[in-house]
Design an enzyme around this catalytic site. Structure first.
Site, PDB file in Angstrom:
ATOM      1  N   ARG A   1       0.290  27.822  -6.146  1.00 22.93           N
ATOM      2  CA  ARG A   1      -0.905  27.567  -6.041  1.00 22.93           C
ATOM      3  C   ARG A   1      -1.349  28.581  -4.983  1.00 22.93           C
ATOM      4  NH1 ARG A   1      -0.475  21.738  -3.140  1.00 22.93           N
ATOM      5  NH2 ARG A   1       1.723  22.820  -2.495  1.00 22.93           N
TER       6      ARG A   1
ATOM      7  N   ASP B   1       0.400  20.277  -6.810  1.00 20.01           N
ATOM      8  CA  ASP B   1       1.367  21.349  -6.917  1.00 20.01           C
ATOM      9  C   ASP B   1       1.783  21.065  -8.288  1.00 20.01           C
ATOM     10  OD1 ASP B   1       3.737  23.000  -6.718  1.00 20.01           O
ATOM     11  OD2 ASP B   1       4.422  21.825  -4.810  1.00 20.01           O
TER      12      ASP B   1
ATOM     13  N   CYS C   1       0.089  27.570   0.819  1.00 16.11           N
ATOM     14  CA  CYS C   1       0.689  26.094  -0.042  1.00 16.11           C
ATOM     15  C   CYS C   1       2.107  25.991   0.534  1.00 16.11           C
ATOM     16  CB  CYS C   1       0.747  26.133  -1.435  1.00 16.11           C
ATOM     17  SG  CYS C   1       1.938  27.760  -2.081  1.00 16.11           S
TER      18      CYS C   1
END
Length: 154
Positions: free
Chosen positions: A16, A125, A10
């Site tokens: 994440r 996100d 990420c």
């Protein structure tokens, strides 16, 4: 045949991708899959930092401890060390491809491409979106982890 080695990527490696790493470790263990697993970010914002407390909390609520993970940035050697590199969203996918050294063989794709019917989808996100978004992120990365175990298991 090379043992699968999976890298989850990420932006900052605190929300994440650590959740994806934790979900994959648990799914691989349950499924008896021998696989190398790691996570990182395309940016250096959080190198050496633990995952976001909300990610740690979400993983713990699902029986997984990611508190010992530490952020790191994607490196050139990752493209030869890992067989698969999974981006959490389209911008990170573009960043990964831009960083890819010529002649490296890692398969690069969106993580949700592993989930039938979710191909091309990004994992949102959760950083700015509140506590409930972390659970949505968990559901996505866990679904991908389960799908990957099925795909990679001999």
């Amino acid at each position: 045949m090379q043992k699968p080695a999976l890298l989850f990527v990420c932006l900052g490696n605190i929300c994440r991708s650590p959740l994806a790493e934790g979900a994959m470790r648990a799914a691989a263990e349950r499924g008896g899959l021998d696989v190398e697993i790691d996570s990182c970010g395309t940016a250096a914002y959080h190198v050496g930092s633990p995952p976001d407390p909300r990610s740690v909390e979400t993983a713990a609520a699902n029986g997984i401890d990611i508190s010992g993970l530490r952020g790191r940035q994607l490196a050139a050697e990752d493209f030869t060390r890992f067989t698969h590199i999974f981006a959490m969203d389209h911008q990170n996918l573009r960043n990964i491809e831009a960083m890819r050294p010529a002649g490296t063989g890692a398969q690069v794709s969106l993580l949700m491409d592993a989930v039938p019917g979710r191909e091309g989808a990004a994992i949102a996100d959760p950083y700015y979106d509140g506590e409930d978004q972390f659970e949505c992120t968990w559901e996505d990365v866990n679904a991908a982890a389960e799908a990957l175990v099925k795909q990679l298991k001999p």
